[in-house]
Design a protein around this motif. Structure first.
Motif, PDB file in Angstrom:
ATOM      1  N   GLU A 116       1.149   1.420  -7.056  1.00  0.00           N
ATOM      2  CA  GLU A 116       1.328  -0.447  -6.628  1.00  0.00           C
ATOM      3  C   GLU A 116      -0.268  -0.764  -5.378  1.00  0.00           C
ATOM      4  OE1 GLU A 116       4.642  -1.985  -4.259  1.00  0.00           O
ATOM      5  OE2 GLU A 116       6.375  -1.198  -6.102  1.00  0.00           O
ATOM      6  N   LEU A 117      -0.258  -0.183  -4.401  1.00  0.00           N
ATOM      7  CA  LEU A 117      -1.752  -0.129  -4.410  1.00  0.00           C
ATOM      8  C   LEU A 117      -2.846  -0.451  -5.085  1.00  0.00           C
ATOM      9  CD1 LEU A 117      -0.719   0.757  -0.456  1.00  0.00           C
ATOM     10  CD2 LEU A 117      -1.011  -2.164  -1.289  1.00  0.00           C
ATOM     11  N   VAL A 124       2.981   0.399   4.588  1.00  0.00           N
ATOM     12  CA  VAL A 124       4.389   0.861   5.027  1.00  0.00           C
ATOM     13  C   VAL A 124       4.952   0.394   3.955  1.00  0.00           C
ATOM     14  CG1 VAL A 124       6.418   0.100   7.323  1.00  0.00           C
ATOM     15  CG2 VAL A 124       4.260  -0.486   7.786  1.00  0.00           C
ATOM     16  N   GLY A 125       6.949   1.446   4.157  1.00  0.00           N
ATOM     17  CA  GLY A 125       7.531   1.416   3.061  1.00  0.00           C
ATOM     18  C   GLY A 125       8.864   2.444   3.711  1.00  0.00           C
ATOM     19  N   ALA A 126      10.383   1.185   3.348  1.00  0.00           N
ATOM     20  CA  ALA A 126      10.962   2.101   4.333  1.00  0.00           C
ATOM     21  C   ALA A 126      12.278   3.324   3.026  1.00  0.00           C
ATOM     22  CB  ALA A 126      12.003   0.537   4.196  1.00  0.00           C
ATOM     23  N   PHE A 127      12.555   4.316   3.642  1.00  0.00           N
ATOM     24  CA  PHE A 127      14.016   5.139   3.266  1.00  0.00           C
ATOM     25  C   PHE A 127      14.496   5.027   3.629  1.00  0.00           C
ATOM     26  CE2 PHE A 127      12.065   7.540   5.947  1.00  0.00           C
ATOM     27  CZ  PHE A 127      12.105   9.274   6.088  1.00  0.00           C
ATOM     28  N   ILE A 175       2.994  -6.670  -9.376  1.00  0.00           N
ATOM     29  CA  ILE A 175       2.029  -7.031  -8.867  1.00  0.00           C
ATOM     30  C   ILE A 175       1.986  -8.614  -7.716  1.00  0.00           C
ATOM     31  CG2 ILE A 175      -0.138  -8.505  -8.847  1.00  0.00           C
ATOM     32  CD1 ILE A 175      -0.097  -7.495 -12.327  1.00  0.00           C
ATOM     33  N   ASN A 176       2.637  -8.727  -7.172  1.00  0.00           N
ATOM     34  CA  ASN A 176       2.956  -9.901  -6.503  1.00  0.00           C
ATOM     35  C   ASN A 176       3.785  -9.113  -5.216  1.00  0.00           C
ATOM     36  OD1 ASN A 176       2.303 -12.433  -7.435  1.00  0.00           O
ATOM     37  ND2 ASN A 176       5.037 -12.648  -8.279  1.00  0.00           N
ATOM     38  N   ARG A 177       4.324  -7.414  -5.147  1.00  0.00           N
ATOM     39  CA  ARG A 177       4.282  -7.306  -4.810  1.00  0.00           C
ATOM     40  C   ARG A 177       3.402  -6.326  -3.973  1.00  0.00           C
ATOM     41  NH1 ARG A 177       8.609  -5.533  -7.021  1.00  0.00           N
ATOM     42  NH2 ARG A 177       8.264  -3.955  -8.044  1.00  0.00           N
ATOM     43  N   ALA A 178       2.433  -5.924  -4.546  1.00  0.00           N
ATOM     44  CA  ALA A 178       0.978  -5.340  -4.027  1.00  0.00           C
ATOM     45  C   ALA A 178       0.247  -6.254  -3.522  1.00  0.00           C
ATOM     46  CB  ALA A 178       0.734  -4.475  -5.023  1.00  0.00           C
ATOM     47  N   LEU A 179      -0.290  -7.458  -3.990  1.00  0.00           N
ATOM     48  CA  LEU A 179      -0.397  -8.211  -3.356  1.00  0.00           C
ATOM     49  C   LEU A 179      -0.048  -8.913  -1.929  1.00  0.00           C
ATOM     50  CD1 LEU A 179      -1.251 -11.107  -6.325  1.00  0.00           C
ATOM     51  CD2 LEU A 179      -3.070  -9.725  -5.184  1.00  0.00           C
ATOM     52  N   GLU A 180       0.646  -8.763  -1.841  1.00  0.00           N
ATOM     53  CA  GLU A 180       2.000  -9.695  -0.598  1.00  0.00           C
ATOM     54  C   GLU A 180       1.518  -8.138   0.484  1.00  0.00           C
ATOM     55  OE1 GLU A 180       6.105  -9.457   1.524  1.00  0.00           O
ATOM     56  OE2 GLU A 180       6.239 -10.561  -0.921  1.00  0.00           O
ATOM     57  N   LYS A 181       1.864  -6.761  -0.157  1.00  0.00           N
ATOM     58  CA  LYS A 181       1.153  -5.875   1.474  1.00  0.00           C
ATOM     59  C   LYS A 181      -0.352  -5.129   1.723  1.00  0.00           C
ATOM     60  CE  LYS A 181       4.602  -2.345  -0.529  1.00  0.00           C
ATOM     61  NZ  LYS A 181       4.822  -1.183  -0.478  1.00  0.00           N
ATOM     62  N   ILE A 182      -1.283  -6.645   0.692  1.00  0.00           N
ATOM     63  CA  ILE A 182      -2.672  -6.122   0.962  1.00  0.00           C
ATOM     64  C   ILE A 182      -2.997  -7.323   2.140  1.00  0.00           C
ATOM     65  CG2 ILE A 182      -4.896  -6.888  -0.133  1.00  0.00           C
ATOM     66  CD1 ILE A 182      -3.335  -5.317  -2.397  1.00  0.00           C
ATOM     67  N   ILE A 222      11.400  10.160  -0.231  1.00  0.00           N
ATOM     68  CA  ILE A 222       9.832  10.055   0.079  1.00  0.00           C
ATOM     69  C   ILE A 222       9.053  10.352  -0.655  1.00  0.00           C
ATOM     70  CG2 ILE A 222       8.695  11.301   2.357  1.00  0.00           C
ATOM     71  CD1 ILE A 222      11.334  11.402   2.783  1.00  0.00           C
ATOM     72  N   VAL A 223       9.144  11.453  -1.464  1.00  0.00           N
ATOM     73  CA  VAL A 223       7.357  11.673  -2.099  1.00  0.00           C
ATOM     74  C   VAL A 223       7.726  10.344  -4.043  1.00  0.00           C
ATOM     75  CG1 VAL A 223       6.905  13.540  -4.804  1.00  0.00           C
ATOM     76  CG2 VAL A 223       7.934  14.152  -2.607  1.00  0.00           C
ATOM     77  N   THR A 224       8.860   9.679  -4.038  1.00  0.00           N
ATOM     78  CA  THR A 224       8.950   9.046  -4.987  1.00  0.00           C
ATOM     79  C   THR A 224       8.585   7.410  -4.362  1.00  0.00           C
ATOM     80  OG1 THR A 224      10.517  10.002  -6.014  1.00  0.00           O
ATOM     81  CG2 THR A 224      10.756   7.491  -6.357  1.00  0.00           C
ATOM     82  N   LYS A 225       9.158   7.082  -3.089  1.00  0.00           N
ATOM     83  CA  LYS A 225       8.048   6.152  -2.473  1.00  0.00           C
ATOM     84  C   LYS A 225       7.106   6.348  -2.102  1.00  0.00           C
ATOM     85  CE  LYS A 225       9.406   1.789  -0.379  1.00  0.00           C
ATOM     86  NZ  LYS A 225       9.754   0.504  -1.573  1.00  0.00           N
ATOM     87  N   VAL A 226       6.461   7.507  -2.320  1.00  0.00           N
ATOM     88  CA  VAL A 226       4.793   7.305  -1.854  1.00  0.00           C
ATOM     89  C   VAL A 226       4.578   7.159  -3.313  1.00  0.00           C
ATOM     90  CG1 VAL A 226       3.049   9.272  -0.850  1.00  0.00           C
ATOM     91  CG2 VAL A 226       5.133   9.058   0.314  1.00  0.00           C
ATOM     92  N   ARG A 227       4.387   8.172  -3.991  1.00  0.00           N
ATOM     93  CA  ARG A 227       4.063   7.465  -5.584  1.00  0.00           C
ATOM     94  C   ARG A 227       4.053   6.231  -5.273  1.00  0.00           C
ATOM     95  NH1 ARG A 227       7.330  12.130  -8.813  1.00  0.00           N
ATOM     96  NH2 ARG A 227       5.058  13.822  -8.552  1.00  0.00           N
TER      97      ARG A 227
END
Length: 896
Positions: free
Chosen positions: A759-760, A813-816, A887-894, A749-754
Motif C-alpha cells: 500500500e505504501l 502502524v498496522g494492527a493485528f 490508494i486512499n488508505r495509503a494516502l491517509e497513512k502518508i 503478521i506476515v500478510t499484514k506487513v506485505r
C-alpha cells in the motif's frame, strides 16, 4: 524410485503418455466388485460430431464426478457411446457423394445405407478420439452405438409394445417440415432466430359487399375486414377468418362470409378464444394445414384443412396460378398482385421469430402431414409424479418448474422421419393396404396369416420412414446394459446414479428417458439430474460461426494444456447458470500447473536417493507442520461439503487456494530452511515427510480436475495409479490446537506487513525493520524459531519485539489480532514522491469510474445489454472502487 521431473512442464507429452497407459492397462475397467455401485451414461454425442465447448464442459463435469466416486471405492461404470444422428449423418454422406457427382437417388436404399456404414467405420467417431484427449475416464470396452444390433432390436421391441398398448398411431398433424432435407424434424432441431420481416395487412372483402358488383377499391371500411399476416403466400390455404368472442369490434360479423383475395374463394368468419385481440387488427386467418395453432382451432371449429404446399417448399395446385413457385418467390408475387389489385391496406416492418433447421439453416415450414406419433400424456403423468415426489431430483431445483410446465402441457410426439438412415419403422403393409407392426418380416407374414391374408414375402412393403433419433436415445439408460435381456449389468447398474446434461434438452431427452424408463423398466432411469448452463463468450453472447466467436476446445487444450482447460471450466462454473469464456483466465491456470510442477520438482530435488515415505508421527512435528496439516483438513472438509452440492467452482477454488497459497507460498517457503539442512536431522526429515505427504494428498484432491499432471507427479511417489487410489483422508488437526493458532497469527503478521509495504509502495529491494508490539511469549518463541523464513517472506532486515515502543512520525502502524506492527520508514521511503504518484493514479482511476458509472446508470444500456454484460461492467466498477479505497488508505497513512 526415479523422481526426476524435467525442468519444465510439457502438457502434450504427459497427456499422450497417460491416455495410452490408462487404456493399455484397462485402468477404468478395474472396479471393485461387491461394493456400492455408481453408474452413469454419457449423453451420446452425434457420430458426425466434433468436441465443441459444450461437450468439453459437460464431459469435464462428468469426469470429475466419476473420478471422485471411483476414489470413494465404488464400483463405477461410465458408459460411453454415440448417437447415429439420422439427419446429420445422412447430410454428411450425401455431401461426400456430391463430390463424386452422385446423389442419394442414384442408389437403392440398401446401397445407400451401406455407404453410410462405410463412412461411419472410416470417419465416424472422431469425437471419441477427442474425448480421450480430454482425459475422460470411461470404460471404452462398453462403448455403444444407437444403431448397433442390440440397441436396434430394443428399439423395435419398444415400438411394437407402445403400438400394441395403443400409444403409437399413424395420423395427420402439423409437424416441423424441412423443405431442403425433405423430412419432419424434432422441436429441438428447430432453431428460432429473430428476423426483420414484414407484417402484411390484407383486405378480405365481405362476400355480401362484392355481390353488389363493387370493386375492392370502392368498398367502405364496413364492407371489408383486415387480416395481418407475415406469410401471405399461405392465404390460399385459408379456410376461415377468426376473431376473439369478446372482441366487440367484430360481433356484427357473426354468420358472415368473406371472399379470399386472388382466388375468389368464400370462407366464413368464426370466433375462437385463441385469437390475440391486441395483435394486428384482432383478426387472424385460419390456415389449419400450415400452422399448429390454426390446426387446433380448425379441429375445434370443425374445419377441413387445405394443403397448399409441396414437400420441396413450392406451392401446389391449390394455389392457382402460383402453383410451382417456391414459397418465397410466391410471397413476392402474391404481395405484388395484392398491391396492384388494391388488397393491401399497409405493410409494416415486423421483427418476429422464425424457425430454422439447425442442420443447414433452411427455414422450417409448419405442415400438415401423415406421420407416426406417440400418445404422450399417458407416459407423461407418471414421469411428472416421480419428480414431484422427489424420486428424481433436479439440481438446481429451479429446473423442475421448467420440466413440469412442459410435461403438463405436452403434445403428441411425431416420431417418424423421411430418411434412409435410422431405425426403420417396423410397420408392414400387405398389397391390399392392411398394416401390421412386427419385429421382423417373418413375424409380419405370420400376423397377416392370422388375419386370413395370404401374402408372399416380396409382396410385403415395409414403411419407408425411420424413427426420430430421440426415440432410441430415450432408451439409452437401460438399452446400454443389455435390455431387453435381463443381464447382470442391467440388474446391477440400473437405475443409474446421476445424469449430467444441459437445460436445453430437458424436454427432448431427459423427459423421454424418464417416461421410457418408467414404462419399460418400472423404475426411474436416474436418481438425480444435474443441469449445467451454456458456455458463452466473455461478453455473454452465444458462440456462433456467423459471429466468428466460436472456440475450439482442442485449440485451447493444445495452447494451454488439457488440465488447465478442464480446471478453468470447473472453476468458473456457477451452479446452473451460463459461464462466460474468458481466455485470459486460462493463462492463470496454466501458471497454476507450472506452479505445481515446479514445487514438486523442488521437493523431489531435495529428497535423498534413499528417501522412503513414512507415516507421519504427529507428536514429533513442528508448529508449521501441524498448521499445514490443519489447513489441508479444513480444505478437505469444505471440498467434500461442496461436492455434496455439486459446487464444482467452489471445489476447484478451494484446492487452488490451498495448493498455491497455503502449501506452495507458505509452507514450502517456511520449510526451506529445514529442507536445506540448517536444522537438526529429525526436523529436516519431518519437513521432507510432511512436504511429500501433503503433496500426495493434494494431488489426490486435484486429480479429478487435472488428471494428467497429477498422475505424472504421483508416479514419482507411488507405483499405483492415482486414478485408482482412495480419496485422501484428514489428519485430524483441530483449529483449537495451540500450534495452529500461533501459526495463524504468524501468517496474519506476515500478510499484514506485505500489505503495508504494498500500500505504501515500499519496493522489495528495500529491507525495512519490523517492530512488533505484543505480549505473548509462546508466539514470540514461534516467530524466533521461524525468523529466517519470516524475514524472507516479508523482505525485512530485522524483527524486534518491543511491547513498549514509542512511535516516530515516520513510522507506519498496522494492527493485528494480538497487537500492533510498526514499520520504521525513515531513510527507505520518499513520502512526498509516493504521495504524488498515488495522487496521479487516483485521478486516473476516478476517470475510469466516472465512465463506468455513466454506463451502468444509463437505462438504455441496462435494458439493451445482456444481463451478463451489465454484470461484468458492474464488476469492473467494483474492482476500480476497491483499488481507489486502497490508494486512499495509503494516502491517509502518508499524510498522518
Amino acid at each position: 524410485m526415479n523422481r526426476q521431473l524435467s525442468d519444465r512442464y510439457e502438457p502434450e507429452s504427459v497427456e499422450s503418455k497417460w491416455i495410452q497407459k490408462w487404456e493399455d492397462d484397462k485402468v477404468f475397467q478395474k472396479n471393485p466388485s461387491g461394493r456400492e455401485t455408481f453408474s452413469i451414461v454419457i449423453p451420446p454425442p452425434n457420430v458426425t460430431g466434433n468436441l465443441h465447448i459444450g461437450h468439453a464442459l459437460e464431459h469435464t463435469i462428468i469426469d470429475i464426478i466419476v473420478r471422485l466416486e471411483r476414489k470413494k471405492g465404488k464400483d463405477v461404470v461410465w458408459v460411453p457411446g454415440m448417437d447415429h444422428a439420422g439427419i446429420a449423418t445422412q447430410m454428411v454422406v450425401e455431401k461426400e457423394l456430391l463430390k463424386e457427382g452422385k446423389k442419394k437417388t442414384d442408389f437403392t436404399r440398401q446401397e445407400f445405407e451401406k455407404k453410410i456404414w462405410e463412412w461411419k467405420e472410416k470417419s465416424g467417431g472422431m469425437i471419441t478420439r477427442q474425448q480421450r484427449l480430454l482425459g475422460e475416464s470411461v470404460d471404452w470396452s462398453r462403448e455403444r452405438f444407437t444403431m448397433d444390433e442390440g440397441l436396434s432390436n430394443a428399439v423395435i421391441k419398444v415400438f411394437k409394445k407402445l403400438y400394441e398398448d395403443g400409444l403409437i398411431y399413424r395420423g395427420e398433424r402439423i409437424i416441423n417440415w424441412c423443405p431442403v432435407t425433405k423430412t419432419a424434424i424434432s422441436d429441438i432441431e428447430v432453431e428460432y432466430k429473430e428476423k426483420q420481416g414484414k407484417l402484411y395487412h390484407i383486405k378480405y372483402p365481405l362476400t355480401s359487399a362484392l355481390a353488389s358488383g363493387k370493386s375492392i377499391q370502392n368498398l367502405s371500411k364496413e364492407e371489408y375486414i383486415v387480416v395481418a399476416t407475415t406469410r401471405p403466400e399461405t392465404m390460399f390455404g385459408d379456410v376461415a377468418v377468426c376473431a376473439h368472442p369478446e372482441d366487440t369490434r367484430y360481433s356484427g360479423l357473426k354468420g358472415k362470409f368473406v371472399t379470399l383475395p386472388l382466388v375468389n374463394k368464400e370462407i366464413p368468419v368464426l370466433f375462437d378464444a385463441f385469437v390475440d385481440k391486441e395483435f394486428g387488427s384482432g383478426l387472424v386467418k385460419i390456415t389449419p394445414a400450415h400452422d399448429p395453432n390454426d390446426f387446433e382451432a380448425g379441429n375445434r371449429l370443425g374445419l377441413t384443412p387445405l394443403l397448399i404446399m409441396n414437400l420441396d417448399g413450392s406451392l401446389n395446385a391449390n394455389a392457382g396460378k402460383y402453383a410451382g413457385m417456391d414459397r418465397f418467390e410466391a410471397r413476392k408475387k402474391v404481395v405484388e398482385d395484392l398491391e396492384t389489385l388494391g388488397y393491401i391496406e399497409k405493410i409494416e416492418n415486423h421483427t418476429h421469430s422464425v424457425g430454422h433447421n439447425q442442420r443447414g439453416g433452411a427455414v422450417i415450414e409448419p405442415l400438415l402431414s401423415t406421420q407416426w406419433f406417440v400418445k404422450i400424456k399417458a407416459l407423461a403423468e407418471p414421469a411428472i409424479d416421480v419428480v414431484r415426489s422427489g424420486k428424481i431430483v433436479f439440481q438446481p431445483k429451479m429446473w423442475e418448474k421448467t420440466y413440469f410446465e412442459w410435461m403438463e402441457n405436452i403434445k403428441d410426439w411425431c416420431i417418424s422421419r423421411q430418411l434412409w438412415w435410422g431405425h426403420r419403422i417396423p410397420a408392414y403393409y400387405a398389397p391390399d393396404g392392411t398394416m401390421v407392426v412386427a419385429e421382423s418380416l417373418q413375424e409380419a407374414i405370420q400376423l397377416f396369416s392370422k388375419q386370413g391374408i395370404s401374402v408372399k414375402e416380396e409382396e410385403i412393403r415395409q414403411d419407408e420412414d425411420v424413427l426420430d433419433t430421440w426415440f432410441s436415445s430415450g432408451l439409452w439408460p437401460f438399452t446400454v446394459f443389455g435390455w431387453p435381456e435381463k443381464t447382470e449389468d442391467l440388474k446391477k447398474y440400473y437405475p443409474t446414479s446421476i445424469l449430467v446434461t444441459g437445460f436445453d434438452i430437458i424436454f427432448f431427452w431427459v423427459a423421454r428417458m424418464i417416461m421410457s424408463g418408467l414404462k419399460f423398466m418400472g423404475d426411474v432411469p436416474f436418481k438425480k439430474v444435474l443441469i449445467h448452463g451454456l458456455v458463452r463468450d466473455k461478453d455473454g453472447k452465444k458462440f456462433s460461426k456467423s459471429m466468428g466467436n466460436v472456440i475450439d476446445p482442442l485449440d485451447m487444450m493444445k495452447k494451454y494444456g488439457t488440465d488447465s482447460f478442464r480446471f478453468f471450466l470447473a472453476a468458473v462454473l456457477p451452479e446452473g447458470k451460463d459461464i462466460l469464456f474468458d481466455e485470459s483466465r486460462l493463462d492463470g491456470y496454466r501458471s497454476f500447473c507450472n506452479k505445481i510442477w515446479n514445487s514438486s520438482r523442488f521437493i523431489f530435488m531435495n529428497l535423498p536417493e534413499n528417501f522412503q515415505i513414512k507415516p507421519l508421527n504427529l507428536e514429533q512435528l513442528e508448529e508449521t507442520d501441524l498448521w499445514i496439516l490443519h489447513e489441508f483438513d479444513k480444505t478437505l472438509q469444505s471440498f467434500e461439503r461442496a461436492y455434496a452440492d455439486y459446487h464444482f467452482f467452489e471445489m476447484a477454488n478451494l484446492i487452488y487456494d490451498f495448493i498455491w497459497g497455503s502449501f506452495c507460498d507458505w509452507y514450502l517457503e517456511l520449510s526451506k530452511a529445514r529442507v536445506y539442512g540448517n536444522v537438526s536431522e529429525s526436523s529436516q526429515e519431518n519437513a521432507r515427510q510432511v512436504l511429500v505427504n501433503v503433496l500426495t494428498k493434494s494431488l489426490g484432491l486435484l486429480h479429478p480436475f487435472m488428471p494428467f499432471l497429477t498422475e505424472e507427479i504421483h508416479a514419482m511417489l507411488s507405483p499405483d495409479y492415482l486414478s485408482l487410489t482412495a480419496l485422501p483422508t484428514a489428519y485430524g488437526i483441530s483449529f483449537d490446537h495451540p500450534s495452529v493458532k500461533r501459526m495463524l497469527v504468524v501468517k496474519e503478521i506476515v500478510t499484514k506487513v506485505r500489505n503495508m509495504r504494498a500500500e505504501l509502495g515500499v519496493k522489495p529491494e528495500k529491507k525495512c525493520k519490523i517492530i512488533l508490539k505484543f505480549n505473548d511469549s509462546a508466539l514470540q518463541n514461534t516467530m524466533e524459531k521461524e525468523m529466517k523464513s519470516i524475514l524472507q517472506l516479508t523482505k525485512a532486515e530485522t524483527i524486534e519485539f518491543l511491547p513498549e515502543y514509542t512511535l516516530n512520525n515516520t513510522d507506519s502502524v498496522g494492527a493485528f489480532s494480538l497487537g500492533e506492527i510498526v514499520l520504521p520508514l525513515e531513510g527507505i521511503f520518499d513520502f512526498e514522491k509516493e504521495k504524488q504518484r498515488l495522487e496521479k493514479e487516483k485521478k486516473q482511476i476516478q476517470g475510469e469510474m466516472e465512465k463506468l458509472e455513466s454506463k451502468i446508470n444509463n437505462p438504455a444500456f441496462v435494458e439493451k445489454a445482456k444481463p451478463e454484460v451489465v454484470e461484468k461492467e458492474k464488476e469492473k466498477y467494483a474492482t476500480w472502487k476497491e483499488k481507489l479505497e486502497s490508494i486512499n488508505r495509503a494516502l491517509e497513512k502518508i499524510e498522518t
